[in-house]
Structures are given as structure tokens and as C-alpha cells.
Design an enzyme around this catalytic site. Structure first.
Site, mmCIF file in Angstrom:
data_model
loop_
_atom_site.group_PDB
_atom_site.id
_atom_site.type_symbol
_atom_site.label_atom_id
_atom_site.label_comp_id
_atom_site.label_asym_id
_atom_site.label_seq_id
_atom_site.Cartn_x
_atom_site.Cartn_y
_atom_site.Cartn_z
ATOM 1 N N ARG A 161 0.909 -1.190 -0.130
ATOM 2 C CA ARG A 161 -0.339 -0.043 -0.043
ATOM 3 C C ARG A 161 1.017 1.261 0.189
ATOM 4 O O ARG A 161 1.736 1.281 0.704
ATOM 5 C CB ARG A 161 -0.810 0.093 1.143
ATOM 6 C CG ARG A 161 -2.074 -0.716 1.230
ATOM 7 C CD ARG A 161 -3.313 -0.227 0.237
ATOM 8 N NE ARG A 161 -4.218 -1.378 0.396
ATOM 9 C CZ ARG A 161 -4.350 -2.305 -0.687
ATOM 10 N NH1 ARG A 161 -3.508 -2.515 -1.309
ATOM 11 N NH2 ARG A 161 -5.580 -3.087 -0.483
ATOM 12 N N GLU A 191 -3.795 7.641 -4.330
ATOM 13 C CA GLU A 191 -4.060 7.025 -5.456
ATOM 14 C C GLU A 191 -5.564 7.803 -6.171
ATOM 15 O O GLU A 191 -6.391 7.917 -5.249
ATOM 16 C CB GLU A 191 -4.143 5.550 -5.541
ATOM 17 C CG GLU A 191 -3.216 5.009 -5.124
ATOM 18 C CD GLU A 191 -2.946 3.378 -5.147
ATOM 19 O OE1 GLU A 191 -4.054 2.919 -5.541
ATOM 20 O OE2 GLU A 191 -2.070 2.683 -4.631
ATOM 21 N N HIS A 195 -1.540 0.513 -9.836
ATOM 22 C CA HIS A 195 -2.091 -0.513 -8.932
ATOM 23 C C HIS A 195 -2.715 -1.534 -9.580
ATOM 24 O O HIS A 195 -3.689 -1.841 -9.843
ATOM 25 C CB HIS A 195 -3.113 0.259 -8.173
ATOM 26 C CG HIS A 195 -3.558 -0.671 -6.930
ATOM 27 N ND1 HIS A 195 -4.069 0.028 -5.630
ATOM 28 C CD2 HIS A 195 -3.546 -1.775 -6.519
ATOM 29 C CE1 HIS A 195 -4.049 -0.754 -4.738
ATOM 30 N NE2 HIS A 195 -4.084 -1.749 -5.429
HETATM 31 P P1 NAP Z 1 -1.011 -11.530 4.944
HETATM 32 O O1 NAP Z 1 -1.140 -13.052 4.289
HETATM 33 O O2 NAP Z 1 -1.783 -10.968 5.884
HETATM 34 O O3 NAP Z 1 0.393 -11.223 5.040
HETATM 35 C C1 NAP Z 1 0.830 -9.838 5.799
HETATM 36 C C2 NAP Z 1 2.282 -10.041 6.112
HETATM 37 O O4 NAP Z 1 2.487 -8.592 6.932
HETATM 38 C C3 NAP Z 1 2.062 -10.954 7.535
HETATM 39 O O5 NAP Z 1 3.287 -11.767 7.399
HETATM 40 C C4 NAP Z 1 2.321 -10.070 8.823
HETATM 41 O O6 NAP Z 1 2.929 -10.599 9.690
HETATM 42 C C5 NAP Z 1 3.078 -9.030 8.188
HETATM 43 N N1 NAP Z 1 2.782 -7.651 8.796
HETATM 44 C C6 NAP Z 1 1.657 -7.104 9.459
HETATM 45 N N2 NAP Z 1 1.751 -6.044 10.093
HETATM 46 C C7 NAP Z 1 2.944 -5.729 10.219
HETATM 47 C C8 NAP Z 1 3.775 -4.595 10.780
HETATM 48 N N3 NAP Z 1 3.364 -3.730 11.472
HETATM 49 N N4 NAP Z 1 5.288 -4.828 10.459
HETATM 50 C C9 NAP Z 1 5.651 -5.740 9.666
HETATM 51 N N5 NAP Z 1 4.880 -6.662 9.162
HETATM 52 C C10 NAP Z 1 3.910 -6.831 9.358
HETATM 53 O O7 NAP Z 1 -1.510 -10.620 3.742
HETATM 54 P P2 NAP Z 1 -1.532 -10.966 2.286
HETATM 55 O O8 NAP Z 1 -2.668 -11.672 1.497
HETATM 56 O O9 NAP Z 1 -0.204 -11.464 1.948
HETATM 57 O O10 NAP Z 1 -1.490 -9.489 1.830
HETATM 58 C C11 NAP Z 1 -0.664 -8.349 2.026
HETATM 59 C C12 NAP Z 1 -1.154 -7.163 1.445
HETATM 60 O O11 NAP Z 1 -0.772 -7.061 0.155
HETATM 61 C C13 NAP Z 1 -2.424 -6.699 1.561
HETATM 62 O O12 NAP Z 1 -2.765 -6.185 2.899
HETATM 63 C C14 NAP Z 1 -2.570 -5.462 0.624
HETATM 64 O O13 NAP Z 1 -2.560 -4.326 1.288
HETATM 65 C C15 NAP Z 1 -1.496 -5.809 -0.487
HETATM 66 N N6 NAP Z 1 -1.974 -6.136 -1.898
HETATM 67 C C16 NAP Z 1 -1.613 -5.248 -2.837
HETATM 68 C C17 NAP Z 1 -2.392 -5.633 -4.128
HETATM 69 C C18 NAP Z 1 -2.037 -4.499 -5.307
HETATM 70 O O14 NAP Z 1 -2.567 -4.699 -6.053
HETATM 71 N N7 NAP Z 1 -0.859 -3.995 -5.261
HETATM 72 C C19 NAP Z 1 -2.938 -6.833 -4.231
HETATM 73 C C20 NAP Z 1 -3.140 -7.812 -3.246
HETATM 74 C C21 NAP Z 1 -2.881 -7.269 -1.849
HETATM 75 P P3 NAP Z 1 2.867 -10.332 11.197
HETATM 76 O O15 NAP Z 1 1.420 -10.363 11.593
HETATM 77 O O16 NAP Z 1 3.658 -11.543 12.074
HETATM 78 O O17 NAP Z 1 3.598 -9.250 11.483
HETATM 79 C C1 8YV Z 2 -7.494 -4.516 -5.628
HETATM 80 C C2 8YV Z 2 -5.673 -5.189 -4.143
HETATM 81 O O1 8YV Z 2 -8.430 -5.396 -4.922
HETATM 82 O O2 8YV Z 2 -6.283 -7.084 -2.933
HETATM 83 C C3 8YV Z 2 -5.734 -6.008 -2.792
HETATM 84 O O3 8YV Z 2 -5.817 -5.705 -1.385
HETATM 85 O O4 8YV Z 2 -4.979 -4.025 -3.542
HETATM 86 C C4 8YV Z 2 -6.142 -5.070 -5.057
HETATM 87 O O5 8YV Z 2 -6.022 -6.500 -5.567
HETATM 88 C C5 8YV Z 2 -7.683 -4.377 -6.860
HETATM 89 O O6 8YV Z 2 -6.877 -3.166 -7.245
HETATM 90 C C6 8YV Z 2 -9.043 -3.817 -7.202
HETATM 91 O O7 8YV Z 2 -9.618 -3.121 -6.132
#
Ligand code: NAP
Ligand code: 8YV
Length: 312
Positions: free
Chosen positions: A232, A261, A279
Site C-alpha cells: 500500500r 491514488e 495499482h
Molecule cells: P497476509 O497474508 O496477512 O500477510 C501480511 C504479512 O505482513 C504478515 O506476514 C504479517 O506478519 C506482516 N505484517 C503485518 N503487520 C506488520 C507490521 N506492522 N510490520 C511488519 N510486518 C507486518 O496478507 P497478504 O494476503 O499477503 O496481503 C498483503 C497485502 O498486500 C494486503 O494487505 C494488501 O495491502 C497488499 N496487496 C496489494 C495488491 C496490489 O494490487 N498492489 C494486491 C493484493 C494485496 P505479522 O502478523 O507476523 O507481523
Molecule cells: C485490489 C488490492 O483489490 O487485493 C488488494 O488488496 O489492492 C487489489 O487486488 C484491486 O486493485 C481492485 O480494487
């Protein structure tokens, strides 16, 4: 309101919107001429809210929906939903985990390779006709380098798996070590940044991680270091990032997400050592379809027995 008392906050895809309206009789908040009047008249009828990262559900909207029972979020991240306030009221919140891991991890690798090998910059070089005047400058190797992953969760682990395929050394930072992880844990983010060639962000957004990547972390990553953000925009202090890129204390950045964004700081647009994406990490036909299906599965489960499938 339709018979099932479902309200969709903002559009997803035409396919998704149509199915939600036709098969679930959902109302559309974003098409209302007078949103406030609609909420005053129908807010108390709404039992299920369908939203996405972009539109979320803040405390103000929650207050307008006194009988809300579930929020189904299109996206795995839920930082734009006030989950604390929802949980206090016993409102269930679902997201779309796992189905997007591959595509987000693929894109992180794309940004690693693009920033290190300067692909986007080289493409601009060819397009502007600069090649006949001389060769493109040398770039940096990817294979065998050190990658630090901030947030070794579902997506972070898939980034690590791909990096291992490039013989990269992998370390990570979470709030606590993962006892099952084969990778080295760094309790100090600045220590991880100092060690790493690439710092890849895959942690959640929101208040807890706001500006986790600040000036000292960027300085520790250093003039050869590359920052990759597919998490993010809020995780990075964008003002500090622009300053570090401008004064050369950071090598470069590959960014899929931004603090405000779809606005991207004007200063970033002028820098050649930055790759800027709108994104799109989960934005493939296949993954977005799976995300849509998971929202409908959550909706179906809640409508059938009052429990969402993938609760946050
Ligand atoms: P997840 O499985 O919950 O993984 C998040 C990781 O971050 C966990 O290992 C957690 O470990 C760690 N974490 C949480 N808080 C933290 C902190 N304060 N400092 C350091 N590490 C921390 O989530 P995910 O499914 O992998 O998704 C992660 C993120 O990717 C989403 O929340 C979203 O914001 C982003 N994302 C972006 C896109 C995009 O389009 N760019 C798409 C999908 C997801 P601990 O709990 O042990 O700290
Ligand atoms: C968005 C994302 O969902 O899953 C997330 O956390 O940031 C993305 O996959 C996507 O851009 C549609 O809103």
C-alpha cells in the site's frame, strides 16, 4: 431496496456489477443522484454491503447503516474498511485472500527485474531514438542478490519462492518471526534494509504500518538499493521517498501503489530510476475473475447460513 437488502458501494467490473444487480437484486450506491437522500431513506434496510479497496467503508458510512450484518470486500487488503468499528457492532467482514497471490508476486518480480535491469528506462531510450547515438548504460544483476521482504505472509511467501528461483538470498521482517519460515528473520527494519539489495513490501496498509518505510529505512537501503512496493502507498513516506530518489541516497523504486491514488507525486514522473504502475498487481483476467467469484462465494455463504467464508 431489493429483497436481499444488499448495497454495492462502487463499481468493480461490468460483469460483477450486472451479476450482483440481476442475481442478488443489489442496489448501487454510486449511481444514486442523491447519495445522502438514498442512505436516509434506505440505510436502515441494508444488511450486506459489497465494497472494494477503492471505495471501502468508513465510520461515516457505517453509521448510516444501523442494521448492517456483513461487509464483502473485493480485495485482500481491507485498510479502507473500518474493521474495528464493524467488529464492535458484530458485523462480519470478508476479503479475497490467496487467489491473487500468484499475480501480485509475479508483478513484484517484474518490478525487481524492471528496476534492476532498467527495462522501462531502456524502452524509453529506444522509443525516443537515442540508440543510434550510443549504447544504453549498464544495469544491475538480479540473480544471486539479497532480497528483504517486509510482510512475509501469503503474498510475501510467493515473492520469496520466486526469488529463490533466481538464487537470491532472502530475509524478512514481520512483527514476529514465523517459526515455519526457512528464511532469516530481521527484527529491525533498518538492519534488513541495510543488508538488502531489494526491499519488497508485501505487508498490509492502515494505521499500524503507516510510513513504516521512512527516511532512515530508505537511507539504510542505500544508493544502490531498490524499493519495491506492491503493498500500500501508505506504508511508505512518499515525501521521504521522493527526497531520497532525488538526492541519490536511494538507488531506485518500483511502485504499484501510492499514498493518494490515483494521484502520483509530480516529482516521481520526472525520475528515470522509478517504475510507476497504476495499482495493477492483481489485475489479470484470471485473477480478477477468481476474486469476483470469491466475493460471490462469501455472499452466498452469508445469505445461506449467516457466516462469510473468508472472514478477516
Ligand atoms: P497476509 O497474508 O496477512 O500477510 C501480511 C504479512 O505482513 C504478515 O506476514 C504479517 O506478519 C506482516 N505484517 C503485518 N503487520 C506488520 C507490521 N506492522 N510490520 C511488519 N510486518 C507486518 O496478507 P497478504 O494476503 O499477503 O496481503 C498483503 C497485502 O498486500 C494486503 O494487505 C494488501 O495491502 C497488499 N496487496 C496489494 C495488491 C496490489 O494490487 N498492489 C494486491 C493484493 C494485496 P505479522 O502478523 O507476523 O507481523
Ligand atoms: C485490489 C488490492 O483489490 O487485493 C488488494 O488488496 O489492492 C487489489 O487486488 C484491486 O486493485 C481492485 O480494487
Amino acid at each position: 431496496m431489493g429483497a436481499r437488502n444488499i448495497l454495492q458501494v462502487g463499481p468493480v467490473t461490468e460483469r460483477f456489477n450486472t451479476r450482483l444487480t440481476q442475481d442478488y437484486q443489489a442496489e448501487r450506491l454510486w449511481t444514486q443522484v442523491d447519495r445522502e437522500a438514498f442512505l436516509s431513506q434506505h440505510g436502515a434496510d441494508v444488511e450486506v454491503l459489497v465494497t472494494s479497496i477503492r471505495f471501502g467503508c468508513d465510520a461515516t458510512l457505517l453509521e448510516r447503516l444501523p442494521n448492517l450484518r456483513a461487509i464483502c470486500n473485493f480485495g485482500v487488503g481491507y485498510d479502507s474498511v473500518d474493521v474495528g468499528a464493524a467488529k464492535q457492532r458484530g458485523i462480519q467482514v470478508s476479503n479475497t485472500p490467496d487467489v491473487l497471490n500468484d499475480c501480485v508476486a509475479d508483478l513484484a518480480l517484474g518490478l525487481i527485474i524492471d528496476t534492476a535491469r532498467r527495462l522501462s528506462e531502456a524502452d524509453r531510450f529506444v522509443r525516443r531514438g537515442a540508440w543510434p547515438q550510443g549504447n544504453f548504460p549498464l544495469a544491475r544483476r538480479v540473480t544471486g542478490k539479497r532480497v528483504g521482504i517486509v510482510g512475509l505472509g501469503r503474498i510475501g511467501k510467493d515473492v520469496a519462492k520466486r526469488c529463490a528461483g533466481f538464487d537470491m538470498q532472502i530475509r524478512y521482517h514481520n512483527r514476529k518471526p514465523d517459526p515455519h519460515s526457512p528464511y532469516g528473520y530481521e527484527a529491525e527494519l533498518t538492519a534488513l534494509a541495510r543488508w538488502a539489495d531489494f526491499l519488497v513490501l508485501t505487508c498490509p496498509g492502515g494505521a499500524q504500518t503507516r510510513h513504516l518505510i521512512d527516511a532512515p529505512v530508505l537511507e539504510a537501503l542505500g544508493p544502490q538499493g531498490l524499493l519495491i512496493n506492491v503493498a500500500r502507498g501508505s506504508v511508505v513516506d512518499e515525501v521521504a521517498l521522493v527526497a531520497a530518489l532525488q538526492n541519490g541516497t536511494l538507488g531506485g523504486a518500483g511502485l504499484d501503489v501510492f499514498e493518494d491514488e490515483p494521484r502520483v507525486p509530480a516529482a516521481l514522473l520526472t525520475l528515470d530510476n522509478v517504475v510507476l504502475l497504476p495499482h495493477i498487481a492483481s489485475g489479470t483476467e484470471e485473477t480478477r475473475l477468481q476474486m469476483e467469484e470469491l466475493v460471490f462465494s462469501n455472499l452466498d455463504a452469508f445469505l445461506a447460513d449467516g457466516q462469510v467464508l473468508t472472514a478477516v
